[in-house]
Scaffold this active site. Structure first.
Site, PDB file in Angstrom:
ATOM      1  N   THR A 313       2.381  46.209-108.641  1.00 41.89           N
ATOM      2  CA  THR A 313       1.146  45.273-108.727  1.00 41.89           C
ATOM      3  C   THR A 313      -0.289  45.041-107.450  1.00 41.89           C
ATOM      4  O   THR A 313      -0.592  44.993-107.609  1.00 41.89           O
ATOM      5  CB  THR A 313       2.271  43.963-107.468  1.00 41.89           C
ATOM      6  OG1 THR A 313       3.106  44.188-109.259  1.00 41.89           O
ATOM      7  CG2 THR A 313       1.620  42.851-107.138  1.00 41.89           C
ATOM      8  N   TRP A 316      -2.811  47.273-109.298  1.00 41.09           N
ATOM      9  CA  TRP A 316      -2.841  46.587-109.999  1.00 41.09           C
ATOM     10  C   TRP A 316      -4.327  46.116-109.679  1.00 41.09           C
ATOM     11  O   TRP A 316      -5.324  45.970-110.723  1.00 41.09           O
ATOM     12  CB  TRP A 316      -2.344  46.248-111.155  1.00 41.09           C
ATOM     13  CG  TRP A 316      -3.057  44.871-112.094  1.00 41.09           C
ATOM     14  CD1 TRP A 316      -3.043  45.365-113.612  1.00 41.09           C
ATOM     15  CD2 TRP A 316      -3.757  43.487-111.758  1.00 41.09           C
ATOM     16  NE1 TRP A 316      -3.690  44.319-113.850  1.00 41.09           N
ATOM     17  CE2 TRP A 316      -3.668  43.005-112.973  1.00 41.09           C
ATOM     18  CE3 TRP A 316      -3.962  42.585-110.598  1.00 41.09           C
ATOM     19  CZ2 TRP A 316      -4.580  42.130-113.201  1.00 41.09           C
ATOM     20  CZ3 TRP A 316      -4.801  41.714-110.753  1.00 41.09           C
ATOM     21  CH2 TRP A 316      -5.059  41.022-112.107  1.00 41.09           C
ATOM     22  N   HIS A 317      -4.325  45.634-108.407  1.00 41.65           N
ATOM     23  CA  HIS A 317      -5.400  44.733-107.893  1.00 41.65           C
ATOM     24  C   HIS A 317      -6.760  45.753-107.781  1.00 41.65           C
ATOM     25  O   HIS A 317      -7.688  45.370-107.560  1.00 41.65           O
ATOM     26  CB  HIS A 317      -4.634  44.100-106.745  1.00 41.65           C
ATOM     27  CG  HIS A 317      -3.851  42.947-107.132  1.00 41.65           C
ATOM     28  ND1 HIS A 317      -2.729  43.307-107.653  1.00 41.65           N
ATOM     29  CD2 HIS A 317      -4.311  42.112-106.709  1.00 41.65           C
ATOM     30  CE1 HIS A 317      -2.561  42.061-107.461  1.00 41.65           C
ATOM     31  NE2 HIS A 317      -3.375  40.633-107.805  1.00 41.65           N
ATOM     32  N   GLY A 318      -6.157  46.788-106.955  1.00 40.71           N
ATOM     33  CA  GLY A 318      -7.606  47.951-107.162  1.00 40.71           C
ATOM     34  C   GLY A 318      -7.718  49.261-107.193  1.00 40.71           C
ATOM     35  O   GLY A 318      -6.335  49.777-106.799  1.00 40.71           O
ATOM     36  N   PHE A 466     -11.119  43.451-108.860  1.00 40.48           N
ATOM     37  CA  PHE A 466      -9.566  43.966-109.760  1.00 40.48           C
ATOM     38  C   PHE A 466      -9.949  43.857-111.415  1.00 40.48           C
ATOM     39  O   PHE A 466      -7.958  44.089-111.685  1.00 40.48           O
ATOM     40  CB  PHE A 466      -8.696  42.625-109.109  1.00 40.48           C
ATOM     41  CG  PHE A 466      -9.391  42.499-107.619  1.00 40.48           C
ATOM     42  CD1 PHE A 466      -9.144  43.093-107.002  1.00 40.48           C
ATOM     43  CD2 PHE A 466      -8.829  41.076-107.433  1.00 40.48           C
ATOM     44  CE1 PHE A 466      -9.278  43.197-105.398  1.00 40.48           C
ATOM     45  CE2 PHE A 466      -9.408  41.082-105.806  1.00 40.48           C
ATOM     46  CZ  PHE A 466      -9.510  41.716-105.047  1.00 40.48           C
TER      47      PHE A 466
END
Length: 466
Positions: A313, A316-318, A466
């Site tokens: 998680t 996934w954001h960066g 993102f």
């Protein structure tokens, strides 16, 4: 192209709406598909072919999976399609992150790739993956119409920033959706509310954060104020975009699921993640956490599952270590809540709310850092300040200057206004007045948003990172 722009509001969207409603139903998906291609091309011309390629690959892969009778062949098609999707995502989003860390570990000098991450790639890739898995599981049939499938994958209301819409949520509406004045009006209302969150709250909160960061003399209070302002900014930025997407969906006859549910009233971090970015958290739950065994395994494996989900998680954001740290931070807190303090938090509501807000503010300090130094330095100054004052005049000045916006944002992050309006609507006489005044209010609010957009060039969108 962003929703909060004059071109989108007064050129692109009106033309699309007019074309959409004058053509017969059998051409409506084509209008949306072509409009979505233009929407993406306007902002990302060189990556439009990548989006089309992704559509074709996933359309063909799903057909192959759906037609296969042999389970092994079906599974092989799925694996190949997942590797292609994740490979594209890893290449564009994470290549330079891996190169930087290899160079650091081995003291090498591998050159960075000259690539820019395509806007929205995380969102449309995860939508495609959820569709392929649903076809593999037999939850939906593979779409045999390339235009309708591509309309789903590339639909401009949610293409660049979500919410992550699953095919099984809207597949019936792709072929048989209803249009009505009521849905259209609800869509416009939701869109204007989302636009106001973005323009009138998030953008101004972003200015507040920037002003504090540029102080001649920082204080411990200024770091706390930045944490609060950024947390509210990213909430109104992202939830505002989700509201606009949901509103546009209603205008065109689609009912997207909610993506936010007042996360700042949560009474635990577990509750917070039931309310924040719901489409992402439920996707990880349904396609990763549960297939890994969820909590129906040994305690050790369950802990492993939590860490895997939250590591990914964060990632996934960066492509940065602060995002990985951010994900692991939540993994640890969620485990502590589930194993140790969950019952205590349920019994002490005031404490649990303060506890949740504090941990959320810390989480967004981690989230906002571009590197680990930018993460730990502000946290240190918030809790153990060194060489700075606790409070100074400059910080107080800016807090007073932005005080009304801060108060408005805090109140707007709760359901207080919505609850009051709903109570007033229960009285027939007041409901008539509200129904009369609401369109005027929305028109005035749209004009106010327009004035802000014309007058101001500060219009960032945080989730483009993102």
């Amino acid at each position: 192209m962003v929703f909060s722009s004059i071109f989108f509001l007064y050129y692109f969207l009106p033309i699309v709406i007019i074309l959409y409603f004058i053509v017969p139903f059998k051409f409506k998906n084509s209008i949306l598909f072509l409009s979505s291609m233009f929407f993406y091309f306007y902002g990302e011309p060189k990556y439009t072919l990548l989006l089309l390629l992704s559509s074709f690959i996933n359309y063909s892969s799903a057909l192959a999976i759906g037609k296969s009778i042999n389970i092994k062949v079906k599974k092989n098609y799925l694996i190949i399609a997942l590797i292609i999707n994740l490979g594209i995502l890893l290449y564009y989003k994470y290549s330079n992150f891996f190169i930087a860390n290899i160079n650091l570990l081995f003291n090498s000098n591998i050159k960075f790739l000259q690539i820019i991450m395509p806007v929205g790639i995380s969102f449309f890739t995860f939508q495609a993956i959820s569709y392929l898995i649903d076809v593999y599981r037999g939850d939906v049939e593979a779409d045999k119409n390339f235009i309708s499938f591509s309309t789903y994958l590339c639909l401009f209301p949610q293409l660049i920033a979500g919410p992550i819409v699953r095919y099984k949520t809207i597949h019936k509406e792709l072929f048989n959706r209803k249009h009505s004045f009521e849905l259209f009006a609800l869509g416009v209302r939701r869109f204007v509310i989302g636009l106001s969150k973005k323009v009138l709250l998030a953008n101004i909160l972003g200015k507040f954060s920037n002003d504090l960061l540029n102080l001649n003399e920082m204080s411990s209070l200024s770091y706390w104020a930045i944490a609060l302002a950024f947390s509210l900014q990213i909430y109104f930025d992202f939830s505002g975009y989700s509201d606009m997407a949901i509103g546009l969906g209603l205008i065109f006859g689609f009912k997207f699921l909610e993506n936010f549910n007042y996360p700042f009233i949560a009474s635990s971090i577990t509750d917070f993640w039931r309310r924040w970015h719901i489409s992402l958290s439920t996707l990880f739950r349904d396609y990763l956490y549960i297939p890994l065994g969820g909590n129906r395994v040994s305690k050790l494996k369950w802990i492993r599952n939590i860490f895997i989900v939250w590591l990914l998680t964060g990632f996934w954001h960066g492509a940065s270590w602060n995002f990985i740290l951010w994900g692991l931070y939540f993994a640890v807190i969620l485990l502590v809540e589930k194993l140790l303090i969950g019952n205590f938090l349920k019994k002490h509501k005031i404490f649990s709310h303060i506890y949740t807000i504090l941990l959320v503010l810390i989480s967004f300090v981690i989230f906002n850092g571009h590197n680990l130094k930018e993460v730990f330095f502000p946290l240190k100054q918030m809790f153990i300040p060194s060489n700075i004052k606790l409070i100074n005049k400059e910080t107080i000045y800016y807090i007073n200057s932005y005080g009304r916006i801060l108060l408005t944002a805090i109140i707007s992050s709760t359901p207080i206004a919505k609850t009051r309006i709903n109570k007033l609507r229960n009285k027939k006489s007041l409901d008539i007045i509200i129904n009369f005044l609401e369109p005027l209010f929305l028109i005035l609010t749209l004009l106010l948003n327009t004035a802000f957009l014309i007058d101001d060039s500060f219009n960032p969108f945080l989730y483009f990172r993102f």
